[in-house]
Design a protein around this motif. Structure first.
Motif: not given
Length: 340
Positions: A16-20, A22-29, A275-281
């Motif tokens: 669940r925490r690494d869901n982003n 997983v999305k990035l790996v799919i996007m890269m492929i 990458a999923g970094v929150n702009p608000n910190g």
């Protein structure tokens, strides 16, 4: 049975925490497949993949520094100026220190001194920026924007806008070296920087405090944390990472200029947001930054294969992608709040 259930719960929680990611790996492929189909396979050749591995660390190291600032709840718009200034000053120092016809050992020693000097320049710039934010209380965006102009002005003033040329060949040789003839040295340098940042964020008290201050600045202050010191250290590390990127650029071009990194600011921010970094910190992972920077460099190198797409359109594309990703992220956060 209880242990098995606990392990299963732990695995599900990590997924669940690494869901982003997983999305990035799919996007890269998907990006790899689409670009390979659009270019007739040219974007997936071994030479093209090595080129991507060679180029992305320059932008990736900058993104790591940007990520630290964003996780702390701020932003660092000085990374480009710091990279250029540290590159210029370091190359000037290297030229002065390098004796004529030096053997390999002496050249490597001078290069090491140059690296230490570059890190010192980046640290000083970062401390200056962090002081503006932490001690004086200037908002991060305004402080880093003003500091960026000051630092860039110093870089232009030192060189009068011209390039520092005729560098000792050792820098270019190291930057262009390949381990086992395949892995670019720049990729190894990026991996070292990423590992250091990941260690700081995940294994040290400073990393915990950076996440804490980004999540809730007031709470961190009332819990006894020294917010001023944390901000200063965060921007100091960001500046040091920018100086490493500056040396990579100088080695790549075999010269130093005050405008080498100007095209990297928007991509560095985009990498962090993607990458999923929150702009608000308070949220962000190095693994996400690694995946995001590979995706962006893959797209950038893929665009270069289309001669009818001008480089001037890249900023337009990066800007549109940044806004699109922000819209998706904000919408997703709102849905989570409504469902919660």
């Amino acid at each position: 049975m209880n242990n098995a259930a606990a392990n299963k719960t732990g695995i599900l929680e990590r997924i669940r925490r690494d869901n982003n990611n997983v999305k990035l790996v799919i996007m890269m492929i998907l990006c790899l497949l689409v670009l390979a189909a659009a270019t007739g396979g040219k974007s997936a050749t071994p030479n093209q993949l090595q080129l991507i591995a060679y180029l992305f660390p320059e932008m990736g190291v900058l993104a790591l520094g940007m990520m630290l600032a964003m996780v702390s709840g701020g932003i660092d718009l000085t990374v480009i100026a710091v990279a250029d200034l540290s590159g210029i000053l370091s190359c000037m120092v290297m030229k002065e220190l390098m004796p004529p016809e030096a053997n390999l050992a002496i050249q490597l020693l001078v290069l090491l001194i140059t690296l230490i000097f570059a890190l010192a320049v980046g640290a000083v710039c970062g401390i200056f920026t962090g002081t503006l934010i932490a001690r004086i209380g200037i908002p991060a965006m305004v402080a880093t924007l003003g500091a960026s102009d000051i630092i860039l002005g110093i870089a232009v003033g030192i060189t009068n806008g011209s390039a520092v040329k005729e560098l000792p060949p050792i820098l270019n040789q190291v930057v262009n070296a390949r381990l086992f003839g395949a892995v670019p040295s720049t990729t190894i340098i990026f991996a070292i920087c990423a590992a250091i940042v990941a260690f700081i964020l995940n294994k040290t008290a400073l990393g915990f405090k950076i996440y804490m201050i980004g999540s809730n600045k007031a709470a961190s202050k009332y819990s006894g944390m020294n917010n001023e010191k944390i901000y200063t250290l965060t921007y100091m590390i960001s500046g040091m990472l920018a100086s490493v990127s500056g040396l990579l650029m100088c080695g790549h071009f075999n010269s130093a200029r005050s405008d080498f990194g100007k095209a990297y600011l928007t991509p560095a921010i985009l990498i962090c947001v993607l990458a999923g970094v929150n702009p608000n910190g308070g949220r962000g992972k190095v693994s996400g930054v690694v995946l995001a920077v590979i995706i962006l460099q893959m797209l950038s190198s893929g665009f270069a294969l289309f001669q009818n797409i001008s480089d001037y359109y890249k900023n337009l594309i990066w800007g549109l992608v940044l806004i699109l990703v922000m819209i998706v992220n904000v919408t997703s956060e709102r849905r989570k709040v409504w469902k919660g």
